[in-house]
Design an enzyme around this catalytic site. Structure first.
Site, PDB file in Angstrom:
ATOM      1  N   ASP A  42       0.841  -1.206   0.000  1.00 47.17           N
ATOM      2  CA  ASP A  42       0.000   0.000   0.000  1.00 47.17           C
ATOM      3  C   ASP A  42       0.875   1.254   0.000  1.00 47.17           C
ATOM      4  O   ASP A  42       0.384   2.382  -0.039  1.00 47.17           O
ATOM      5  CB  ASP A  42      -1.011  -0.003   1.159  1.00 47.17           C
ATOM      6  N   SER A  43       2.200   1.051  -0.015  1.00 49.34           N
ATOM      7  CA  SER A  43       3.120   2.177  -0.208  1.00 49.34           C
ATOM      8  C   SER A  43       2.847   2.839  -1.550  1.00 49.34           C
ATOM      9  O   SER A  43       3.311   3.944  -1.811  1.00 49.34           O
ATOM     10  CB  SER A  43       4.577   1.686  -0.160  1.00 49.34           C
ATOM     11  N   ASP A  81      -0.962  -6.199  -0.030  1.00 49.14           N
ATOM     12  CA  ASP A  81      -1.334  -5.512   1.210  1.00 49.14           C
ATOM     13  C   ASP A  81      -2.835  -5.307   1.285  1.00 49.14           C
ATOM     14  O   ASP A  81      -3.442  -4.819   0.326  1.00 49.14           O
ATOM     15  CB  ASP A  81      -0.695  -4.106   1.210  1.00 49.14           C
ATOM     16  N   LYS A 110      -1.193  -9.450   3.043  1.00 50.26           N
ATOM     17  CA  LYS A 110      -0.393  -9.005   4.204  1.00 50.26           C
ATOM     18  C   LYS A 110      -1.258  -8.071   5.041  1.00 50.26           C
ATOM     19  O   LYS A 110      -1.947  -7.214   4.486  1.00 50.26           O
ATOM     20  CB  LYS A 110       0.877  -8.278   3.748  1.00 50.26           C
ATOM     21  N   GLU A 112      -1.164  -5.513   8.633  1.00 49.73           N
ATOM     22  CA  GLU A 112      -0.315  -4.878   9.650  1.00 49.73           C
ATOM     23  C   GLU A 112      -0.856  -5.171  11.042  1.00 49.73           C
ATOM     24  O   GLU A 112      -2.072  -5.169  11.260  1.00 49.73           O
ATOM     25  CB  GLU A 112      -0.257  -3.360   9.398  1.00 49.73           C
ATOM     26  N   GLU A 176       9.495  -4.134  10.283  1.00 46.64           N
ATOM     27  CA  GLU A 176       9.818  -2.811   9.730  1.00 46.64           C
ATOM     28  C   GLU A 176      10.435  -1.913  10.799  1.00 46.64           C
ATOM     29  O   GLU A 176       9.834  -1.630  11.831  1.00 46.64           O
ATOM     30  CB  GLU A 176       8.559  -2.146   9.122  1.00 46.64           C
TER      31      GLU A 176
HETATM   32  O1  KIV Z   1       3.588  -1.086   1.585  1.00 49.70           O
HETATM   33  C1  KIV Z   1       4.737  -1.549   1.485  1.00 49.70           C
HETATM   34  O2  KIV Z   1       5.439  -1.331   0.492  1.00 49.70           O
HETATM   35  C2  KIV Z   1       5.219  -2.372   2.573  1.00 49.70           C
HETATM   36  C3  KIV Z   1       6.695  -2.685   2.603  1.00 49.70           C
HETATM   37  C4  KIV Z   1       7.469  -1.482   2.951  1.00 49.70           C
HETATM   38  C5  KIV Z   1       6.999  -3.816   3.492  1.00 49.70           C
HETATM   39  O3  KIV Z   1       4.484  -2.729   3.428  1.00 49.70           O
END
Ligand code: KIV
Length: 264
Positions: A42-43, A81, A110, A112, A176
């Site tokens: 989600d980055s 994510d 994934k 969090e 992280e």
């Molecule tokens: O959103 C993302 O790119 C991430 C990585 C930094 C692990 O969660």
């Protein structure tokens, strides 16, 4: 269990796990040759959409980008994510994780760590949805950036979380921005692989945001190593193109489409 996931788990204590993020097919196609895990993170909120945090990314955004990424993937494990607020109740988490997998054919999601949401992982795993955990700095839930595991108490808390996530059935955990000592203790004391970002060599694998390591995003904290400077390379090409258009050097006859063939 998916054979790709089995392969990732089997790498623990044997060989380092290589992971990077992708948001589109062309990048995914390159990463897939080298990476064990490709993450649609989600980055993309910060990196592609220019938001100041990851919170505004929704399910449709992540699904759309994953559909593109999937087209470039042949062998790596594709992890996606789950966006903020898409797994904040058991019912929502199951519905949305199923939707992501059904629409994108990804291998895993994934989520969090937040409060006791390892219980959500347990539920998803029971529904045969593979899950990767994420502890330490979790941008969906923490406003302020901080290196985690700086005291014994903090390290014990992170270790407890990692163990709960492992017990809930996650196949791997992203660490992280942890101190190297916290990363080491966690990596040594759980049986599933840890994937570090800003968390030292003491992890079973590493992940970076691809646009950061390519020198494209303009975001270069200490833990990012810039392997190239794509900004400079792209600017050079754009500058040359601009000059050639203005000087009528482009297009040349060889670039015209005035024949039956699209390519030479
Ligand atoms: O959103 C993302 O790119 C991430 C990585 C930094 C692990 O969660």
């Amino acid at each position: 269990m998916n054979s790709k996931i089995k392969k990732i788990i089997s790498k623990k204590n044997k060989s380092k796990i290589v992971s990077l993020t992708a948001y589109s097919k062309n990048i995914a196609k390159i990463l897939d040759k080298y990476c064990d895990i490709t993450l649609v993170g989600d980055s993309l909120a910060n990196v592609l959409y220019g938001h100041k945090n990851t919170h505004k990314i929704n399910l449709n955004n992540i699904i759309q980008h994953t559909v593109s990424v999937k087209k470039g993937i042949k062998k790596s494990l594709l992890v996606v994510d789950m966006p903020k607020n898409s797994y904040n109740s058991p019912k929502k988490a199951i519905k949305n994780a199923k939707l992501i997998i059904q629409k994108t054919k990804c291998d895993a999601v994934k989520i969090e760590d937040y409060k006791d949401n390892f219980k959500i992982i347990e539920l998803l795993v029971k529904k045969k949805i593979p899950v990767m955990g994420h502890i330490g700095y979790t941008p969906q839930f923490k406003k302020k950036f901080k290196i985690e595991g700086q005291s014994l108490k903090e390290t014990q808390y992170l270790l407890k979380k990692a163990k709960l996530i492992e017990r809930a059935g996650a196949f791997s955990i992203v660490l992280e921005c942890l101190t190297s000592s916290a990363a080491k203790q966690i990596t040594d004391q759980i049986d599933i692989p840890t994937i570090g970002i800003g968390s030292s060599l003491n992890c079973d694998g590493q992940i970076l945001v691809t646009d950061d390591m390519l020198g494209l995003s303009g975001f270069y904290p200490k833990f990012v190593k810039k392997y190239t400077n794509l900004n400079r390379i792209i600017e050079k090409a754009v500058k040359k193109y601009t000059r050639e258009v203005k000087l009528k050097k482009f297009p040349k006859i060889s670039n015209f489409l005035n024949g039956p063939k699209l390519r030479k």
